[in-house]
Design a protein around this motif. Structure first.
Motif, PDB file in Angstrom:
ATOM      1  N   GLY A 126      48.762  41.285  21.586  1.00 38.30           N
ATOM      2  CA  GLY A 126      47.877  40.562  20.679  1.00 38.30           C
ATOM      3  C   GLY A 126      46.722  39.826  21.319  1.00 38.30           C
ATOM      4  N   PHE A 127      46.568  39.942  22.634  1.00 40.73           N
ATOM      5  CA  PHE A 127      45.442  39.294  23.301  1.00 40.73           C
ATOM      6  C   PHE A 127      44.173  40.109  23.085  1.00 40.73           C
ATOM      7  N   ARG A 128      43.048  39.430  23.001  1.00 39.84           N
ATOM      8  CA  ARG A 128      41.771  40.130  22.857  1.00 39.84           C
ATOM      9  C   ARG A 128      40.862  39.749  24.019  1.00 39.84           C
ATOM     10  N   ARG A 129      39.963  40.660  24.327  1.00 37.91           N
ATOM     11  CA  ARG A 129      39.010  40.449  25.413  1.00 37.91           C
ATOM     12  C   ARG A 129      37.962  39.434  24.960  1.00 37.91           C
ATOM     13  N   VAL A 130      37.711  38.447  25.826  1.00 37.18           N
ATOM     14  CA  VAL A 130      36.734  37.407  25.520  1.00 37.18           C
ATOM     15  C   VAL A 130      35.489  37.566  26.377  1.00 37.18           C
ATOM     16  N   GLY A 131      35.672  37.923  27.649  1.00 36.72           N
ATOM     17  CA  GLY A 131      34.526  38.092  28.528  1.00 36.72           C
ATOM     18  C   GLY A 131      34.958  38.468  29.931  1.00 36.72           C
ATOM     19  N   ARG A 132      33.959  38.805  30.710  1.00 35.15           N
ATOM     20  CA  ARG A 132      34.183  39.210  32.100  1.00 35.15           C
ATOM     21  C   ARG A 132      33.670  38.093  33.012  1.00 35.15           C
ATOM     22  N   MET A 133      34.505  37.695  33.946  1.00 38.63           N
ATOM     23  CA  MET A 133      34.133  36.669  34.922  1.00 38.63           C
ATOM     24  C   MET A 133      33.834  37.382  36.239  1.00 38.63           C
ATOM     25  N   GLU A 134      32.593  37.342  36.652  1.00 32.41           N
ATOM     26  CA  GLU A 134      32.182  38.085  37.838  1.00 32.41           C
ATOM     27  C   GLU A 134      32.608  37.377  39.124  1.00 32.41           C
ATOM     28  N   ARG A 135      33.128  38.199  40.051  1.00 29.74           N
ATOM     29  CA  ARG A 135      33.520  37.714  41.383  1.00 29.74           C
ATOM     30  C   ARG A 135      34.313  36.412  41.275  1.00 29.74           C
ATOM     31  N   ALA A 136      35.315  36.404  40.404  1.00 31.67           N
ATOM     32  CA  ALA A 136      36.048  35.180  40.080  1.00 31.67           C
ATOM     33  C   ALA A 136      37.304  34.967  40.912  1.00 31.67           C
ATOM     34  N   GLU A 137      37.782  36.023  41.582  1.00 33.92           N
ATOM     35  CA  GLU A 137      39.044  35.919  42.311  1.00 33.92           C
ATOM     36  C   GLU A 137      38.939  36.670  43.631  1.00 33.92           C
ATOM     37  N   ARG A 138      39.539  36.090  44.658  1.00 38.80           N
ATOM     38  CA  ARG A 138      39.583  36.753  45.968  1.00 38.80           C
ATOM     39  C   ARG A 138      40.413  38.015  45.892  1.00 38.80           C
ATOM     40  N   ASP A 139      39.987  39.035  46.611  1.00 36.07           N
ATOM     41  CA  ASP A 139      40.804  40.234  46.764  1.00 36.07           C
ATOM     42  C   ASP A 139      42.084  39.863  47.494  1.00 36.07           C
ATOM     43  N   GLY A 144      37.020  39.764  50.183  1.00 33.06           N
ATOM     44  CA  GLY A 144      36.007  40.031  49.159  1.00 33.06           C
ATOM     45  C   GLY A 144      36.415  39.407  47.838  1.00 33.06           C
ATOM     46  N   TRP A 145      35.651  39.726  46.819  1.00 30.89           N
ATOM     47  CA  TRP A 145      35.886  39.178  45.492  1.00 30.89           C
ATOM     48  C   TRP A 145      35.983  40.308  44.481  1.00 30.89           C
ATOM     49  N   HIS A 146      36.655  40.038  43.365  1.00 30.24           N
ATOM     50  CA  HIS A 146      36.655  40.990  42.257  1.00 30.24           C
ATOM     51  C   HIS A 146      36.498  40.243  40.936  1.00 30.24           C
ATOM     52  N   ASP A 147      36.101  40.999  39.924  1.00 27.84           N
ATOM     53  CA  ASP A 147      35.909  40.430  38.589  1.00 27.84           C
ATOM     54  C   ASP A 147      37.257  40.289  37.888  1.00 27.84           C
ATOM     55  N   GLN A 148      37.294  39.342  36.970  1.00 31.30           N
ATOM     56  CA  GLN A 148      38.458  39.159  36.114  1.00 31.30           C
ATOM     57  C   GLN A 148      38.031  39.300  34.660  1.00 31.30           C
ATOM     58  N   LEU A 149      38.967  39.722  33.831  1.00 29.70           N
ATOM     59  CA  LEU A 149      38.737  39.800  32.399  1.00 29.70           C
ATOM     60  C   LEU A 149      39.413  38.594  31.764  1.00 29.70           C
TER      61      LEU A 149
END
Length: 156
Positions: A126-139, A144-149
């Motif tokens: 039941g979760f819905r996508r709200v947005g993309r957080m760019e380079r928000a979390e360390r690999d 490096g960094w990766h995006d989170q949803l």
């Protein structure tokens, strides 16, 4: 398959650490910290049991400020149990606890943007996508960094 969430005790630490170290889990969670799963006092951590066996862990953090009250959650499961709908069921069980027992109306979760299996499981819960957080979390290797949803569930 019977699934339940239970309080975390020291007897589950070894099995949770083993699961956390699997390549499929550590890819998203990194390596377990010293003292895992008791090293971080902020999240409330619960064991996911399937048929009486430790299958993974769910955790949540609560925002106590009444103006912004909500909870966030995360989880991992033993890769041997992936693709059986258990992640969706564990998220749904914790979601019900946070809403019915702890009084939340909004819950967030923020998987890696590339973690498509997790995203599908959360959408089924039941979760819905709200947005993309760019380079928000360390690999997981920390180089490096990766995006989170950002995803949310809002009780109506």
């Amino acid at each position: 398959m019977e699934l339940r969430l239970r309080e975390l005790h020291t007897d589950g630490a070894g099995e949770l650490t083993r699961i956390h170290r699997t390549p499929e889990v550590s890819r998203w969670w990194g390596r377990p910290a010293d003292g895992f799963p008791f090293e971080d006092p902020e999240p409330t951590r619960l064991v996911v049991e399937v048929e009486g066996r430790i299958a993974g862990m769910v955790q949540f953090v609560e925002e106590p400020d009444p103006k912004y009250r909500h909870a966030s959650m995360d989880l991992f499961l033993d890769p041997d149990l992936h693709s059986r709908g258990l992640g969706t069921r564990a998220v749904d069980a914790l979601k019900r606890t946070l809403i019915e027992d702890r009084g939340h109306h909004r819950i967030t979760i923020d998987p890696a943007h590339e973690n498509l299996a997790a995203i599908r499981a959360y959408e089924k819960a039941g979760f819905r996508r709200v947005g993309r957080m760019e380079r928000a979390e360390r690999d997981s290797e920390g180089d490096g960094w990766h995006d989170q949803l950002l995803m949310e569930f809002v009780a109506r």
